[in-house]
Design an enzyme around this catalytic site. Structure first.
Site, PDB file in Angstrom:
ATOM      1  N   CYS A 121      -3.536   4.588   9.417  1.00 41.26           N
ATOM      2  CA  CYS A 121      -2.114   4.218   9.867  1.00 41.26           C
ATOM      3  C   CYS A 121      -1.413   4.906  10.987  1.00 41.26           C
ATOM      4  O   CYS A 121      -0.203   4.803  11.081  1.00 41.26           O
ATOM      5  CB  CYS A 121      -1.247   4.212   8.566  1.00 41.26           C
ATOM      6  SG  CYS A 121      -2.063   2.990   7.429  1.00 41.26           S
TER       7      CYS A 121
ATOM      8  N   CYS B 233      -1.200   8.913   6.906  1.00 42.43           N
ATOM      9  CA  CYS B 233      -2.717   8.585   6.452  1.00 42.43           C
ATOM     10  C   CYS B 233      -3.292   8.053   7.749  1.00 42.43           C
ATOM     11  O   CYS B 233      -2.888   7.765   8.817  1.00 42.43           O
ATOM     12  CB  CYS B 233      -2.410   7.040   5.788  1.00 42.43           C
ATOM     13  SG  CYS B 233      -1.669   7.534   4.001  1.00 42.43           S
TER      14      CYS B 233
ATOM     15  N   CYS C 121       7.766   4.155   5.787  1.00 43.50           N
ATOM     16  CA  CYS C 121       7.149   3.919   4.939  1.00 43.50           C
ATOM     17  C   CYS C 121       7.606   3.432   3.640  1.00 43.50           C
ATOM     18  O   CYS C 121       6.984   2.633   2.554  1.00 43.50           O
ATOM     19  CB  CYS C 121       6.180   4.873   4.415  1.00 43.50           C
ATOM     20  SG  CYS C 121       6.913   6.269   3.821  1.00 43.50           S
TER      21      CYS C 121
ATOM     22  N   CYS D  97       0.679  -1.282  -0.044  1.00 38.70           N
ATOM     23  CA  CYS D  97      -0.104  -0.142  -0.094  1.00 38.70           C
ATOM     24  C   CYS D  97       0.819   1.219   0.027  1.00 38.70           C
ATOM     25  O   CYS D  97       0.585   2.155  -0.734  1.00 38.70           O
ATOM     26  CB  CYS D  97      -0.923  -0.066   1.089  1.00 38.70           C
ATOM     27  SG  CYS D  97      -2.040   1.196   1.275  1.00 38.70           S
ATOM     28  N   CYS D  98       2.076   1.153   0.816  1.00 37.55           N
ATOM     29  CA  CYS D  98       2.835   2.433   0.798  1.00 37.55           C
ATOM     30  C   CYS D  98       3.650   2.561  -0.371  1.00 37.55           C
ATOM     31  O   CYS D  98       3.787   3.770  -0.703  1.00 37.55           O
ATOM     32  CB  CYS D  98       3.794   2.083   2.130  1.00 37.55           C
ATOM     33  SG  CYS D  98       3.119   2.569   3.831  1.00 37.55           S
TER      34      CYS D  98
END
Length: 262
Positions: free
Chosen positions: A209, A206, A238, A123-124
């Site tokens: 997170c 985010c 990240c 995702c990162c």
């Protein structure tokens, strides 16, 4: 004038000259010394707001850019708008590729990053690392808001490094400042800051997170906390500042000889 191979590399020269200056002087010297575009990537956190203030008020020819992951806090978007209004400058946005986000969510679900470290890193990569590559494309130098005090993982930071992955000079003008010093600076200068800082969020990324931290916890303990509990926040990266093998980028021995520096 022909390049003298005995002279220090650009990074070595900056490592020698920048420490004696304050952050404003460091940014100004970097701009004078490096030919080509310089990009400052901001997450609109405390340190980044301080650096943006210095760039904007001095009118430095440094592009200010941010990575809009699509999962930021509402407070971050509001601060973004407030900052542009305050300084009369645009913050350039880089977004993840639509197709990549669609494929990511189809594969792992909307919040799949909670279930595995590999899913979170994926995702990162889609939302931050790949857009960063586009933000830095063609740049000669990269300014960041990293500080050595932020986590054990960042403790070995230096002021200027050669980022091999992106092929540019990387400078962190606040690397030797404490959080208290940064907070005092933004208060004194009236710099707009994210209200989440006052609610226990020293580091803001985010929304899914990031959590508030308890007194005594490391600054970045609230980032990806479900992975880093008990590890002093050392795993809370990240990928933006990591080498391909997962290590934080440290000071290189210098840029390749002959890089363009006046």
């Amino acid at each position: 004038m022909p390049f003298d191979p005995r002279s220090p590399s650009p990074v070595e020269r900056l490592q020698q000259e920048l420490p004696a200056l304050d952050p404003a002087g460091r940014l100004a010297l970097l701009r004078r010394s490096v030919e080509g575009p310089i990009v400052f990537t901001t997450s609109l956190g405390l340190e980044d707001q301080a650096i943006a203030h210095l760039i904007f008020t001095a009118g430095l020819a440094i592009e200010v850019a941010t990575l809009d992951t699509g999962r930021l806090f509402p407070e971050t978007y509001a601060l973004w708008a407030e900052t542009e209004a305050r300084y009369g400058r645009r913050i350039r946005a880089f977004y993840p590729r639509q197709e990549a986000v669609e494929a990511l969510v189809a594969d792992q679900g909307i919040d799949g990053f909670y279930h595995a470290i590999e899913a979170r890193k994926a995702c990162c990569h889609v939302r931050k690392v790949e857009p960063l590559g586009r933000a830095l494309k063609g740049a000669s130098a990269w300014v960041t808001g990293l500080r050595a005090e932020q986590s054990a993982h960042r403790g070995g930071l230096e002021l200027a490094t050669w980022d091999q992955g992106h092929g540019l000079i990387k400078v962190s003008p606040l690397f030797d400042w404490s959080r208290e010093a940064v907070a005092a600076f933004v208060e004194r200068e009236g710099v707009p800051v994210n209200p989440l800082h006052a609610r226990g969020f020293p580091s803001i990324g985010c929304a899914p997170c990031t959590r508030a931290v308890a007194p005594g916890e490391p600054e970045r303990a609230g980032r990806w906390w479900w992975e880093s509990e008990g590890r002093d926040g050392a795993g809370s990266e990240c990928g933006l500042h990591l080498t391909p093998d997962g290590r934080l980028v440290r000071a290189a021995r210098g840029a390749p000889r002959g890089e363009a520096v006046s």
